[in-house]
Design an enzyme around this catalytic site. Structure first.
Site, short mmCIF file in Angstrom:
data_model
loop_
_atom_site.label_atom_id
_atom_site.label_comp_id
_atom_site.label_asym_id
_atom_site.label_seq_id
_atom_site.Cartn_x
_atom_site.Cartn_y
_atom_site.Cartn_z
N TYR A 109 0.85 -1.19 0.00
CA TYR A 109 0.00 0.00 0.00
C TYR A 109 0.88 1.24 0.00
O TYR A 109 1.91 1.29 0.70
CB TYR A 109 -0.90 0.03 1.24
N GLU A 197 -4.02 7.39 -3.61
CA GLU A 197 -3.88 6.05 -3.04
C GLU A 197 -3.49 5.07 -4.13
O GLU A 197 -4.13 5.03 -5.19
CB GLU A 197 -5.20 5.58 -2.42
#
Length: 387
Positions: A109, A197
């Site tokens: 991530y 993101e």
């Protein structure tokens, strides 16, 4: 402002962020053509809507043949995709994104968000890719690594190297990962993004790639990001919210049946809270602002009543910069022009309050006055129960 995944990836690629081969498609034939151009033996077909959770909702599927690309494209285009972020009504899929299949070794991530308390961007990285970062933060916060980005100097190479080390990446791809992080940071700063993101950021045998990408932008900075502003997809936005922005109104559609018109965001939230406390349910958040004109108030009413769920309206104005008589004139004009046929409760306080009340009382309209916010909330909730 939000944009689609394929748009975000195009922007990121311009700054040197590594992405898989892919292209958007608006028809089944176009999707098949794109898949053939990409080549290979495996493709990913992704629905493009402004909402997360597409994969879990069936909006992201893997195809092992051109025929399967065609079949999946037919099923996705035109469907009403319901995810945990769309609400039960879902969103219609008007476009899809065809991307090359990737042999994934691991998922990570990577995200950048604006930390308003420190007035800095913060880069966040985690080994728990493919998982909602909120869940990771709650259950295993030690697996989230952060680096503050200096507003003047930007992301520094040593910070990128520290994050790569904490992620435990192999030396063979560590330099590429550092370049990826620095490129992502540059993209965020130069596009006035409020959020980026990459989830997941995937590790392959010889590279790191943004398998998914989400970008949000600061509306207030769009005047200097004209190329990005052109990416706005109005089909993805609530028509009432879109109309509100044209009149400098702050409006958000909610699920209830009590329309709210308030001046000031704080007072608007307090109004919604007290309506809930009295057993009601707000239909919207609507802040007309401190300098609203009679015409803007009328437009606000039109937007409220374009929502067919609205069964009563509460106007709650505290006159400071916004004078109560101006609001009263707007209320009267709107009531006469729109032909309001639901209970209308008005609470006024502050500058020119007596003059405002006089305008309402002499209008001949069926308006229910309230002495304070608590009284107004009780009356608006009661009016619906009596319908």
């Amino acid at each position: 402002m939000n944009i689609h995944e394929f748009q975000a990836k195009k922007i990121l690629a311009e700054y040197g962020v590594s992405i898989p081969k892919g292209k958007e498609a608006y028809s089944v034939d176009e999707a098949v053509s794109v898949a053939k151009d990409i080549g290979g033996k495996k493709w990913v077909v992704k629905a493009q809507i402004h909402a997360g959770g597409r994969g879990k909702a069936g909006g992201v599927k893997i195809a092992d043949s051109i025929e399967e690309v065609e079949k999946i494209s037919k099923s996705l285009l035109g469907m009403q995709l319901v995810t945990h972020q769309t609400g039960p009504e879902g969103k219609k899929v008007n476009k899809i994104f065809i991307e090359q299949g990737i042999n994934i070794i691991s998922e990570l991530y990577l995200g950048v968000v604006l930390d308003r308390s420190n007035e800095k961007y913060v880069m966040m990285a985690s080994t728990e890719g493919g998982t909602e970062i909120e869940v990771v933060a709650k259950k295993t916060p030690e697996k989230i690594f952060k680096a503050e980005i200096d507003s003047l100097l930007g992301m520094q190479p040593y910070q990128a190297r520290q994050l790569v080390f904490k992620l435990g990446l192999e030396k063979s791809i560590s330099n590429k990962a550092v370049k990826f992080i620095l490129a992502l940071s540059k993209a965020v700063e130069q596009t006035d993004a409020s959020l980026v993101e990459i989830n997941p950021l995937v590790v392959t045998e010889d590279d790191v790639l943004a398998l998914d990408a989400k970008m949000n932008f600061d509306d207030n900075a769009l005047y200097r990001q004209q190329d990005i502003e052109k990416l706005r997809d109005e089909d993805e936005e609530d028509p009432r919210e879109l109309e509100a922005t044209k009149h400098d109104l702050n409006y958000i559609t909610l699920e209830g049946n009590i329309g709210c018109m308030v001046n000031g965001a704080g007072l608007a939230m307090a109004t919604m809270d007290i309506i809930k406390l009295e057993g009601g349910n707000p239909a919207n958040f609507l802040d007309v602002g401190g300098g609203a004109s009679k015409e803007r108030v009328e437009q606000a009413f039109k937007i409220i009543f374009s929502d067919k769920k609205v069964k009563a309206v509460l106007v709650n104005i505290f006159g400071g910069i916004m004078r109560c008589d101006i609001i009263a004139e707007g209320v009267v004009a709107a009531a006469k022009n729109i032909d309001i046929r639901v209970p209308l409760i008005v609470r006024l306080a502050g500058t020119n309050v007596e003059k405002g009340k006089e305008i309402l009382n002499s209008s001949g309209l069926d308006i229910i006055s309230a002495d304070n916010l608590g009284d107004a909330a009780k009356k608006v909730v009661r009016s619906i129960k009596e319908l």
